[in-house]
Motif scaffolding. Structure first.
Motif, short mmCIF file in Angstrom:
data_model
loop_
_atom_site.label_atom_id
_atom_site.label_comp_id
_atom_site.label_asym_id
_atom_site.label_seq_id
_atom_site.Cartn_x
_atom_site.Cartn_y
_atom_site.Cartn_z
N GLY A 35 0.80 -1.21 0.00
CA GLY A 35 0.00 0.00 0.00
C GLY A 35 0.84 1.26 0.00
N TRP A 36 0.12 2.35 -0.09
CA TRP A 36 0.72 3.68 -0.01
C TRP A 36 0.06 4.44 1.14
CZ3 TRP A 36 4.83 5.21 -2.85
CH2 TRP A 36 5.14 4.45 -3.99
N TYR A 37 0.90 5.06 1.93
CA TYR A 37 0.46 5.92 3.02
C TYR A 37 1.07 7.29 2.79
CZ TYR A 37 -1.12 1.84 5.70
OH TYR A 37 -1.78 0.71 6.12
N ARG A 38 0.53 8.30 3.45
CA ARG A 38 1.11 9.62 3.35
C ARG A 38 1.05 10.31 4.71
NH1 ARG A 38 -3.44 12.57 -0.52
NH2 ARG A 38 -5.11 12.71 1.05
N GLN A 39 1.98 11.24 4.88
CA GLN A 39 2.02 12.02 6.10
C GLN A 39 2.32 13.46 5.76
OE1 GLN A 39 4.69 10.54 9.15
NE2 GLN A 39 3.57 11.63 10.75
N THR A 52 -4.42 -6.01 -1.77
CA THR A 52 -4.15 -7.25 -1.06
C THR A 52 -3.56 -8.29 -2.00
OG1 THR A 52 -6.32 -8.20 -1.50
CG2 THR A 52 -6.09 -6.78 0.45
N ARG A 53 -3.13 -9.41 -1.42
CA ARG A 53 -2.56 -10.48 -2.22
C ARG A 53 -3.54 -10.93 -3.29
NH1 ARG A 53 -0.97 -15.77 0.91
NH2 ARG A 53 0.16 -14.23 2.12
N GLY A 54 -4.83 -10.95 -2.95
CA GLY A 54 -5.85 -11.40 -3.88
C GLY A 54 -6.26 -10.36 -4.90
N VAL A 98 3.25 -5.70 3.74
CA VAL A 98 2.89 -6.49 4.92
C VAL A 98 3.18 -7.96 4.64
CG1 VAL A 98 1.06 -7.15 6.52
CG2 VAL A 98 1.06 -4.86 5.49
N GLN A 99 4.01 -8.53 5.49
CA GLN A 99 4.28 -9.97 5.45
C GLN A 99 4.55 -10.39 6.88
OE1 GLN A 99 7.78 -11.42 3.30
NE2 GLN A 99 6.45 -12.95 2.33
N GLY A 100 3.47 -10.53 7.62
CA GLY A 100 3.59 -10.74 9.06
C GLY A 100 3.81 -9.40 9.74
N ALA A 101 4.89 -8.79 9.44
CA ALA A 101 5.22 -7.46 9.96
C ALA A 101 5.02 -6.41 8.86
CB ALA A 101 6.67 -7.45 10.44
N ASP A 102 5.07 -5.15 9.28
CA ASP A 102 4.99 -4.04 8.34
C ASP A 102 6.40 -3.60 7.94
OD1 ASP A 102 2.17 -3.38 9.94
OD2 ASP A 102 2.20 -2.77 7.84
N TYR A 103 6.57 -3.35 6.65
CA TYR A 103 7.83 -2.83 6.13
C TYR A 103 7.55 -1.52 5.42
CZ TYR A 103 9.43 -7.54 7.13
OH TYR A 103 9.73 -8.73 7.76
N TRP A 104 8.50 -0.57 5.52
CA TRP A 104 8.30 0.77 4.98
C TRP A 104 9.46 1.21 4.13
CZ3 TRP A 104 3.65 3.01 5.90
CH2 TRP A 104 2.88 2.51 6.96
N GLY A 105 9.14 1.99 3.10
CA GLY A 105 10.17 2.67 2.35
C GLY A 105 10.58 3.94 3.06
N GLN A 106 11.50 4.66 2.43
CA GLN A 106 12.04 5.87 3.05
C GLN A 106 11.15 7.08 2.80
OE1 GLN A 106 12.99 4.73 0.15
NE2 GLN A 106 13.08 6.54 -1.18
N GLY A 107 10.23 6.97 1.87
CA GLY A 107 9.31 8.06 1.58
C GLY A 107 9.76 8.91 0.41
#
Length: 114
Positions: A35-39, A52-54, A98-107
């Motif tokens: 996904g994409w989030y923003r701040q 999602t995977r599906g 998301v694969q169990g845990a959340d992973y993030w890029g640097q933005g």
């Protein structure tokens, strides 16, 4: 562990379009979701779009009809096509996996001028 690298941000006038890209370090096929989030300054990080995977997608109400999330399994990448940009879309955009845990890029910074 999943490493994510975003690209495609920049400065755009209101009404314009940008396409964000997120490259993953490995196969995205097995990820639970991306996904994409923003701040924005002084605000909490918020969900923009998710797939999602599906292949199911969901969007923030504020971007429905303007933004589209997509993915390319061959390139291990997810994209965010942003059309009809508004000044209120200005924020740092983060790629999430998301694969169990959340992973993030640097933005990547997106700035929309009026």
């Amino acid at each position: 562990q999943v490493q994510l690298v975003e690209s495609g941000g920049g400065l755009m006038q209101a009404g314009g379009s940008l396409r964000l890209s997120c490259a993953a370090s490995g196969s995205i096929f097995s990820l639970d979701a991306m996904g994409w989030y923003r701040q924005a300054p002084g605000k909490q990080r918020e969900l923009v779009a998710r797939i999602t995977r599906g292949g199911g997608t969901n969007y923030a109400d504020s971007v429905k009809g303007r933004f589209t999330i997509s993915r390319d399994f061959a390139k291990n990448a997810v994209y965010l096509q942003m059309n009809s940009l508004k000044p209120e879309d200005t924020a740092v955009y983060y790629c999430n996996a998301v694969q169990g845990a959340d992973y993030w890029g640097q933005g990547t910074q997106v700035t929309v001028s009026s």
